[in-house]
Scaffold this active site. Structure first.
Site, PDB file in Angstrom:
ATOM      1  N   GLY A  13      56.538   1.910  -5.835  1.00 34.65           N
ATOM      2  CA  GLY A  13      56.840   0.496  -5.565  1.00 34.65           C
ATOM      3  C   GLY A  13      57.889   0.268  -4.285  1.00 34.65           C
ATOM      4  O   GLY A  13      57.839   1.116  -3.619  1.00 34.65           O
ATOM      5  N   GLN A  14      57.946  -0.941  -3.968  1.00 33.38           N
ATOM      6  CA  GLN A  14      58.413  -1.347  -2.613  1.00 33.38           C
ATOM      7  C   GLN A  14      59.836  -0.839  -2.540  1.00 33.38           C
ATOM      8  O   GLN A  14      60.327  -0.034  -1.675  1.00 33.38           O
ATOM      9  CB  GLN A  14      58.794  -2.897  -2.566  1.00 33.38           C
ATOM     10  CG  GLN A  14      57.409  -3.835  -2.587  1.00 33.38           C
ATOM     11  CD  GLN A  14      57.448  -5.001  -1.978  1.00 33.38           C
ATOM     12  OE1 GLN A  14      57.456  -5.387  -0.740  1.00 33.38           O
ATOM     13  NE2 GLN A  14      57.954  -6.093  -2.865  1.00 33.38           N
ATOM     14  N   ALA A  62      59.887  -1.186 -12.762  1.00 33.57           N
ATOM     15  CA  ALA A  62      59.745  -2.236 -13.426  1.00 33.57           C
ATOM     16  C   ALA A  62      58.545  -2.744 -13.766  1.00 33.57           C
ATOM     17  O   ALA A  62      57.619  -2.456 -12.919  1.00 33.57           O
ATOM     18  CB  ALA A  62      60.532  -3.316 -12.718  1.00 33.57           C
ATOM     19  N   THR A  64      56.608  -5.983 -13.081  1.00 33.92           N
ATOM     20  CA  THR A  64      56.879  -6.992 -12.098  1.00 33.92           C
ATOM     21  C   THR A  64      55.687  -8.048 -12.112  1.00 33.92           C
ATOM     22  O   THR A  64      55.829  -8.944 -11.403  1.00 33.92           O
ATOM     23  CB  THR A  64      57.019  -6.417 -10.972  1.00 33.92           C
ATOM     24  OG1 THR A  64      56.138  -5.578 -10.258  1.00 33.92           O
ATOM     25  CG2 THR A  64      58.259  -5.698 -10.938  1.00 33.92           C
ATOM     26  N   ASP A 105      67.061 -12.012  -9.901  1.00 34.72           N
ATOM     27  CA  ASP A 105      67.130 -13.656  -9.737  1.00 34.72           C
ATOM     28  C   ASP A 105      66.793 -13.956 -11.048  1.00 34.72           C
ATOM     29  O   ASP A 105      67.433 -15.418 -11.543  1.00 34.72           O
ATOM     30  CB  ASP A 105      66.910 -14.156  -8.526  1.00 34.72           C
ATOM     31  CG  ASP A 105      65.774 -14.171  -7.988  1.00 34.72           C
ATOM     32  OD1 ASP A 105      65.201 -12.944  -8.322  1.00 34.72           O
ATOM     33  OD2 ASP A 105      64.916 -14.965  -7.574  1.00 34.72           O
ATOM     34  N   TYR A 128      59.193 -12.268 -18.131  1.00 31.32           N
ATOM     35  CA  TYR A 128      59.590 -11.123 -17.010  1.00 31.32           C
ATOM     36  C   TYR A 128      61.156 -11.373 -17.273  1.00 31.32           C
ATOM     37  O   TYR A 128      61.889 -10.203 -17.297  1.00 31.32           O
ATOM     38  CB  TYR A 128      58.845 -11.722 -15.850  1.00 31.32           C
ATOM     39  CG  TYR A 128      59.619 -10.741 -14.735  1.00 31.32           C
ATOM     40  CD1 TYR A 128      59.646  -9.426 -14.476  1.00 31.32           C
ATOM     41  CD2 TYR A 128      60.337 -11.611 -13.919  1.00 31.32           C
ATOM     42  CE1 TYR A 128      60.153  -8.783 -13.409  1.00 31.32           C
ATOM     43  CE2 TYR A 128      60.953 -11.056 -12.592  1.00 31.32           C
ATOM     44  CZ  TYR A 128      60.962  -9.407 -12.545  1.00 31.32           C
ATOM     45  OH  TYR A 128      61.554  -8.786 -11.427  1.00 31.32           O
ATOM     46  N   TRP A 160      63.536 -12.056  -4.187  1.00 33.33           N
ATOM     47  CA  TRP A 160      62.538 -11.984  -3.017  1.00 33.33           C
ATOM     48  C   TRP A 160      62.476 -10.758  -2.158  1.00 33.33           C
ATOM     49  O   TRP A 160      62.402 -10.606  -1.039  1.00 33.33           O
ATOM     50  CB  TRP A 160      62.999 -13.276  -2.001  1.00 33.33           C
ATOM     51  CG  TRP A 160      62.867 -14.657  -2.720  1.00 33.33           C
ATOM     52  CD1 TRP A 160      63.001 -14.848  -4.019  1.00 33.33           C
ATOM     53  CD2 TRP A 160      63.107 -16.096  -2.170  1.00 33.33           C
ATOM     54  NE1 TRP A 160      62.957 -16.304  -4.278  1.00 33.33           N
ATOM     55  CE2 TRP A 160      62.888 -16.976  -3.080  1.00 33.33           C
ATOM     56  CE3 TRP A 160      62.915 -16.267  -0.903  1.00 33.33           C
ATOM     57  CZ2 TRP A 160      63.096 -18.321  -2.785  1.00 33.33           C
ATOM     58  CZ3 TRP A 160      62.943 -17.705  -0.502  1.00 33.33           C
ATOM     59  CH2 TRP A 160      63.005 -18.771  -1.587  1.00 33.33           C
TER      60      TRP A 160
END
Ligand SMILES: NC(=O)c1ccc[n+]([C@@H]2O[C@H](COP(=O)([O-])OP(=O)(O)OC[C@H]3O[C@@H](n4cnc5c(N)ncnc54)[C@H](OP(=O)(O)O)[C@@H]3O)[C@@H](O)[C@H]2O)c1
Length: 303
Positions: A13-14, A62, A64, A105, A128, A160
């Site tokens: 993932g990122q 996760a 996402t 968030d 989510y 973000w």
């Protein structure tokens, strides 16, 4: 951390790729992706923990898919709540163990007029966010129940996120090359967070004497999706990118023009002072400086 047996989940993932870049060539760190351990399977998670016997777990994995989660309630709960519960259970019984878990968030409903504090009431708007909140609660409950535990947990709520993967900034840069008109939401507020910077925060937290808890992990400043799109596109233009859209001509649209299966919070801003205090850092970078560096990287990769 350099010498502690460490497991990092979510390597593809990122956030996971940014962690890989930070820890390349460290023999004590094992990176786990879906192929090595499917987090849908409690058996695979248990077997992985028994195999590696980590002292530190960083969970960057996760579920996402925010809109799809509305249909995949069980699956999103399994990955975002059951899997972290097993990790927390394991680390809470590991002497001086540490668990770092990424959260979001989206645990908030966005109705607050100011930045959210860690102590603020949660109220996720969609599945989510609910599943991520369940993950937070289960981690905290497990550590609370182990009063003699010498181990710690850190829940990093961020927002973000952009890094090596699909994200809003990349999408805007692509659309700016393809279309001569662009409309972007102006009434949702938040803080863009670089996956690379988050990886650095993880390293600093693990090395610190910060207490277990939730930490809002975002850079300084705030913006809207429209503000972020304009900034990223303007930066790309200044770097010589050929774009069809002029940044000044990007139209501002209300979120109500883009109905989605899962509603998004209007306010995603989170106060980062608790994290700064824990790390004894007076200022974090402004989001603009990080986005600017990121756009430079993307543009240079395109050339
Ligand atoms: N992206 C955002 O804007 C954002 C905002 C706030 C908070 N966060 C939180 O930040 C963290 C990192 O987000 P990200 O942007 O890096 O997410 P991402 O790019 O979507 O990566 C999530 C990773 O989880 C893995 N994963 C999903 N299901 C799995 C399963 N069943 N078994 C094993 N691995 C599985 C995925 O594997 P595959 O690669 O195989 O699919 C993927 O590599 C998450 O906790 C997220 O909730 C993200």
């Amino acid at each position: 951390m350099q010498d502690s047996r460490t497991l990092i989940f979510g390597k593809d993932g990122q956030a996971g790729k940014a962690l890989q870049a930070k820890f390349a060539n460290n023999p004590h760190i094992n990176f786990i992706g879906r192929n090595e351990c499917d987090l849908e399977s409690t058996d695979q998670i248990s077997a992985t923990l028994q195999k590696f016997k980590p002292q530190i777990i960083i969970n960057a994995a996760a579920y996402t898919a925010v809109d799809k989660a509305e249909q995949e309630i069980e699956l999103s709960n399994q990955i975002n709540a059951t899997a972290p519960r097993l990790m927390a259970k394991y680390i809470s019984q590991t002497p001086n163990g540490q668990l770092v878990h990424y959260s979001t968030d989206y645990v908030f409903d966005g109705s607050k007029n100011f930045s959210y504090l860690e102590s603020d009431l949660t109220g996720p708007l969609g599945q989510y966010g609910k599943s991520k909140l369940s993950g937070e609660i289960t981690i905290q409950d497990i550590f609370k129940s182990k009063t003699n535990s010498t181990s710690k947990y850190f829940i990093l709520r961020t927002s973000w996120v952009y890094g090596d993967g699909s994200n809003f900034i990349k999408k805007m840069l692509r659309l700016a090359q393809e279309r001569d008109q662009l409309k972007v939401i102006f009434d949702q507020h938040g803080v863009p967070s670089s996956a690379e910077w988050l990886a650095q925060i993880v390293i600093q937290l693990i090395a610190s004497d910060a207490k277990s808890g939730i930490y809002h992990s975002v850079p300084d400043g705030q913006t809207t999706w429209h503000g972020l799109a304009c900034f990223a596109i303007q930066t790309a233009k200044e770097l010589g990118c050929t774009l069809k859209v002029n940044p000044q001509a990007i139209q501002a649209s209300p979120a109500t023009e883009y109905p989605l299966p899962a509603p998004r919070p209007y306010n995603s801003r989170m106060d980062n002072h608790k994290l700064k205090d824990a790390l004894q850092i007076a200022h974090f970078p402004q989001w603009e400086s990080q986005v600017s560096e990121y756009v430079k990287k993307i543009v240079s990769q395109q050339k």
